[in-house]
Design a protein around this motif. Sequence first.
Motif, mmCIF file in Angstrom:
data_model
loop_
_atom_site.group_PDB
_atom_site.id
_atom_site.type_symbol
_atom_site.label_atom_id
_atom_site.label_comp_id
_atom_site.label_asym_id
_atom_site.label_seq_id
_atom_site.Cartn_x
_atom_site.Cartn_y
_atom_site.Cartn_z
ATOM 1 N N LYS A 1 -15.770 -4.575 -48.442
ATOM 2 C CA LYS A 1 -15.143 -3.464 -48.502
ATOM 3 C C LYS A 1 -15.797 -2.588 -49.436
ATOM 4 O O LYS A 1 -16.033 -1.333 -49.169
ATOM 5 C CB LYS A 1 -13.788 -3.842 -49.105
ATOM 6 N N CYS A 2 -15.963 -2.913 -50.670
ATOM 7 C CA CYS A 2 -16.799 -2.311 -51.830
ATOM 8 C C CYS A 2 -18.040 -1.736 -51.435
ATOM 9 O O CYS A 2 -18.394 -0.593 -51.422
ATOM 10 C CB CYS A 2 -16.817 -2.972 -53.052
ATOM 11 N N PHE A 3 -18.689 -2.546 -50.731
ATOM 12 C CA PHE A 3 -20.206 -2.481 -50.328
ATOM 13 C C PHE A 3 -20.099 -1.136 -49.121
ATOM 14 O O PHE A 3 -21.041 -0.171 -49.253
ATOM 15 C CB PHE A 3 -20.729 -3.615 -49.775
ATOM 16 N N GLU A 4 -19.303 -1.444 -48.117
ATOM 17 C CA GLU A 4 -19.155 -0.278 -47.083
ATOM 18 C C GLU A 4 -18.530 0.990 -47.217
ATOM 19 O O GLU A 4 -18.915 1.863 -46.976
ATOM 20 C CB GLU A 4 -18.729 -1.347 -45.779
ATOM 21 N N GLN A 5 -17.456 0.821 -48.028
ATOM 22 C CA GLN A 5 -16.653 2.014 -48.518
ATOM 23 C C GLN A 5 -16.925 2.795 -49.540
ATOM 24 O O GLN A 5 -16.712 3.897 -49.670
ATOM 25 C CB GLN A 5 -15.286 1.570 -48.406
#
Length: 344
Positions: free
Chosen positions: A45-49
């Motif tokens: 989630k952190c990586f994509e968002q």
Amino acid sequence: MGGLFRTGISSYEPCFVVQSLKRENLVLSDEEKQMAKTLRIELNKCFEQQVKPFLKSLANKNLLWYETIDSKLKQSVFSESSWRNLPNLSGTYLLSDVIDQDDALSTQFYKDGKWIVSDYFLGAMIKKFGDDTDQIMRALRMFIFHEALHFSFQKLTENTAEGIGRFPKVLERADYEADVWAMFWEYAFSSHYNLTSEKSPQKFFEALHLSAVNTMWAFDIVESDPDEMQLRRIIRYLSLYFNLARILDRKVVDIVSIANQLGSAPIIDIKGLKLKADSEGRIIASFVEIDLPNLAIGVYHSNKVHRLGTFGEAFNVSNLINAFKRRESDSLIQFAKKIWELIK
């Protein structure tokens, strides 16, 4: 903060964070396995968002990497040395990479554009950080940023990484650059998303260094033999603790003075420990077999040579070695502060 070299499409040689993580030394409870699964979801989630939008926001800025982070860094040593040549974070391969969500058991860490964060990888961090998800996520980001510089820019590719552990001085410099670069990008990332509770850049970089050494200890504690360690890894710890002591100096007051401290890489070495080569040719130092009369630390900093211990300034190197043997990070911080006070 990162540390594995890409040695081919799907394999790594240990470098920064992970030495040789031994599965038999790390037993996870069902609760810890579930936490590892949750952490993979949160990292994705952190990586994509967050990470990828942050990278996209950097892509069109025609600035040097440190100017992108903070325009005041134009006044730092980053503008006067090889630091100037490093890329922006957006100049790495990260924008096209993904976090693998399925492989919890792999001994690999990267394959076909996927970062594979296994239960064993996360388990060691859980054992060290507990349920402090924010700390683990910060450590994982710095790991990825660090590695991105290695294989996107520093030419640590499948053609150069085989047997690279036998070149400790080469790795020392490559890792130092990647450490500092990754920390400044974590500073920029956290500032962009207002993720930090630290009240000043000094406190923030103190927290980053503590995260880096705690991440390293997370994996070293898993290792079965506290009586020895790779010599390169000892030097790496000493360098990180030394940098922590430097940025805690009262003269360090802003981001420029932090950059000026960290931009000057210390050269640190130790003698008096019995050395041997392991099966892969890496140099291992003993914390038990010690030549006490000749035990000493050498530091080259600010154009001066310093010896601490034998024939040098008064400093009990034996106690420092005992702190390594007992894995006492707080004691090592105090030793680093003493070293800094003696030589600054």
